[in-house]
Design an enzyme around this catalytic site. Sequence first.
Site, PDB file in Angstrom:
ATOM      1  N   LYS A 126      -5.381 -12.518   1.642  1.00  0.00           N
ATOM      2  CA  LYS A 126      -4.469 -11.560   2.284  1.00  0.00           C
ATOM      3  C   LYS A 126      -3.253 -12.317   2.794  1.00  0.00           C
ATOM      4  O   LYS A 126      -3.226 -12.814   3.916  1.00  0.00           O
ATOM      5  CB  LYS A 126      -5.168 -10.826   3.428  1.00  0.00           C
ATOM      6  CG  LYS A 126      -4.418  -9.565   3.871  1.00  0.00           C
ATOM      7  CD  LYS A 126      -4.358  -8.545   2.755  1.00  0.00           C
ATOM      8  CE  LYS A 126      -3.557  -7.312   3.114  1.00  0.00           C
ATOM      9  NZ  LYS A 126      -3.415  -6.386   1.984  1.00  0.00           N
TER      10      LYS A 126
ATOM     11  N   SER B 290      -3.689  -2.417  -1.644  1.00  0.00           N
ATOM     12  CA  SER B 290      -4.043  -2.376  -0.235  1.00  0.00           C
ATOM     13  C   SER B 290      -4.199  -0.915   0.192  1.00  0.00           C
ATOM     14  O   SER B 290      -5.075  -0.227  -0.315  1.00  0.00           O
ATOM     15  CB  SER B 290      -3.007  -3.128   0.596  1.00  0.00           C
ATOM     16  OG  SER B 290      -3.604  -3.628   1.784  1.00  0.00           O
TER      17      SER B 290
END
Length: 584
Positions: free
Chosen positions: A188, A383
């Site tokens: 991430k 996402s």
Amino acid sequence: MRFFKVFLAAFLAFVAFAGICIIVLMVIIGKALTSEKVTINPNGVLVLETGQSYKEQKVVNPLSALMPDDEGEVPGLFQAVRLIENAANDDNIKGIYLKVNGNPSGFASTEELRNALLRFRKSGKFVYAYGEVMGQGAYYLASAADKIYLNPKGGLDFTGFSTQIPFLKGALDKLEIKPEIFYCGKFKSATEPLRETQMTEANRIQTTQFLGELYGTFLQGVGKARNIDTAALHGYANENLIQEPDDALKYKLVDGLKYDDEVTAELKSKTATKADGDINFVTLGKYNVGTELSSGTGEGKIALIYAQGDIIDGESDKDNTIASANYISEIRKVREDKNVKAIVFRVNSGGGSALASEVIWRELSLAKKVKPVVVSMGDYAASGGYYISCMADSIFAEPNTLTGSIGVFGVMFNLQDFFKNKLGVTFDGVKTAQYADLGSVGRPLTEGEKRFIQNGVDSTYASFKSRVVAGRKLDPAVVDSIAQGRVWSGVEAKKLGLVDRIGGVNEALACAARLAKLSEYRLREYPEAGKNKIARFLKGLGAETSANMVKKELGANYELYQQLKDVQQMHGQIQARIPFKYSF
């Protein structure tokens, strides 16, 4: 005396504004009364400009009555695809002329348009492309043409793909701004620019892989169209062999080096137009106005819901924004409409608010209980964009869609030293409970507060993964291994089970019809484009004008400014967002 001056100025301004409104209204009424229906004359050549930006949904200018017929509405991406398909069977259209002048569209959007051009060619009609300077994105679209012509003094960029990320940590350190970062998933990387000075090894690995896959799709498409081995194409780029127009011709990337007048002469020959006559060029905008696309037949409907942009909480009247309250209303309306037999949810989003993603996921899950829901992914469905997609009965992506990025993060900014040491500003206050000022930028977080926030991020990440496990029917351990915030291309996502099939909107609609057992159907698009269009246009016009002014002042630094602006908006909110947007 001053009161009367102010009153008089305000009154005169009101009178002037009212006068302008009356004049505009009269012009609109006059044009409406005198305008004739746009007709497409025979022997037409449909003109497409690669530099045209296509949103997912059409953009309607409420002042279109004051504008030429072909400028009042910009077709949406799928609408443009449908117009190209319609032109293939339209006797008045003899071929397509592709003006190559840049390409602002993303990878997957370009793929949709390119596939539509390839299908058009199967009708036996011609597609010619011409440009003075061709970037790689524009050339990829042009490679679908029968003939590609380049200006003899122009240029063709064929140097491969690259991406560069600006890192802000050094600047923040100098300003004594301390971001306090919380995230889940080793890949991430959205917060990397705030906490690192270069790419982490994990981010380098994932970016190298998906960029290589995007490049592979590019090479395969060009190679197949131009009948050139992909290894040879990679060699052209790696050795920088395409430096002059003659090189592009030598290595068969183009069919000829011609000036605009020479291409026009060839088009006249193709359309049997006299040498001293004018070619009947038909812009896509004019063709859109003069063509009535069929919405289908039958009793049943399929709802096509467009979701493009950042995912945000609450309501918004901005275009290209996925506001949770707005989309709950749209999805619920479609769910409760018994004539709608299936839903195709078109997602083009790099994510945003994790909470907004969750509530949209919930409404789509309720819809799925009563009718099929199929997702079609655009340039991004990553996402938060993947969060709102993972519950679907079936998911379609283009090979160069960027998806996955199953991970979340949160950022809090401690500006205490910045204000004190740079501006001489200090903070003090009182509170009625220990954590009443949690989130204040005027002090650092305590260790206890950091644990609270990290727990919230961990909980959101666990919920995200559980939605993927249930929606994709995958083992939790498998989801955990392919999550971690990692971005995947559409090709790799299909192998991993994150998507079901490679394809675009047409394929998703066909799947929805099969699931709903519809042999024929009528298409209905949401959100309705005409809703509050004047107010939305005026607000959008103001925002666009402001953005253009900033772009003009900052030039190449505008992207850095936009990144800083995005970072500011992340403060205090758990995000499910892709790191950056990528383009050709």
